[in-house]
Design a protein around this motif. Sequence first.
Motif: not given
Length: 490
Positions: A52-53, A55-56, A60-61, A265, A485, A488-489
């Motif tokens: 999870y960490w 991916k975010t 995703m960046n 998050w 995700l 989170f967004l």
Amino acid sequence: MSKNNEDFLKSVISHAKEYGFVFPSSEIYDGLAAVYDYGQLGSELKNNLKTYWWKTMVQMNENIIGIDSAIFMHPKTWKASGHVDGFNDPMVDNKDSKKRYRADQLLEDKIERYRKDKKDDRADKLQADLDKAIQEDDLTALGNLIEEHQIACPVSGTRNWTDVRQFNLMFSTQMGATSEGAEKVYLRPESAQGIFLNYLNVQKTGRMKIPFGIAQIGKAFRNEVIARQFIIRMREFEQMELQFFVRPGTEMEWYEKWKELRLKWHLAMGGPKENYRFHDHVKPAHYANAAVDIEYKFPFGYREIEGIHSRTDFDLKQHMEFSGKKLQYFDPEIKQSYIPYVVETSIGLDRCFLSVFGHALTHEDLSTEDKKDSRVVLKLHPCLAPIKAAVLPLTRKDGLPEKARELMNKLKLDFSMQYDERDSIGKRYRRQDAIGTPLCITVDHQSLEDNTVTIRHRDSMEQERVALEEVERIIQEKTDWKNLLKAFLD
């Protein structure tokens, strides 16, 4: 049961061990203080938190990339970073129990007790005095506060304390073929320095432009002398860190942005917002011009689970001085060279694990007028659950295990699954509830006739009859990473 008391913490520790999440390390030799092992389900949950960490942060960046640096680094690393001379905690020993404690944490625990006893005036006064002593590095004042507030050793119950003194937390060892020629090296007390040492390599090979970040998940080691509060304080622990390199003068803007993003998050995983708070550092570390902790309300009080720091240009400047290598960045937009400033987010994976596990662990009373009943259920977000679904043949005969195995073999190619045919179906449901499995798929005699199965949902305990060919889609929709995700967004 209230989630704000020591009894609940005991139930968390017991549940974690009973179901294979966390074990005391070296338990057959009576354990090793402040060291724990993650069991078969704990390692799955921990890996899901890492995913999870990652991916975010990385996936995703486009301007953040990940590395994996070595635990051992050149000894000059820690001289440059200030850890050799300044990585200390204020410690105090009880002469009767021979136990050592962090002086500031003894006082923080006293503040929490004052709060619980509704003695807010005393709590506020002690907090102010503690902050002042920490700001001034006044060890004598810390000792005086321990004496003034009559703080006793939790083991001996006495107040027979030594003077407060500094204690370096780094583990050291020898590297070399012979003892005569061996060089003293350290187990890294933080993973951040591995990022700084690779800043130039990453920037050049990745063709990165400021602002950009380097992320890393890895082990760190600290010679903690306080073995308590389960996996809150450990000698071997894991960090998930981002060092975000920015143009000088923009660091506070990024600092505020990362504060907001990091809290989102945590909240996306389902924890109550009231359990989280920001706590600004009274005295930021020597490298920082701003620092804040995200704290979580555990049964024993608020504790840091993540730190956000504006580290200025301290680290790169120090390594440039000690190594003699140029670590400046030429900014084509302003046509200037400078040493980048850094905004750091650093999360303790073990503490995060405990916050998620503790919040998810739920005791439900299912009693009716006719029957007393209850269950313990681990209400993890389906994406984080160690086991995504369980396949359960109703009985161990009549061809049901063979049918269930056929389904199991198909599903385990894509999902973390568990197969169980022992005990009654009710007991198996309860066992899956206790480990957080979102879905249970029961294969019964009707399954042999029409290729349908019963799917039981963990949180609602509702059951639905579905066609076999729909099972894979249902599990995918329930446990798709996009669900978390998106949360989170939003």
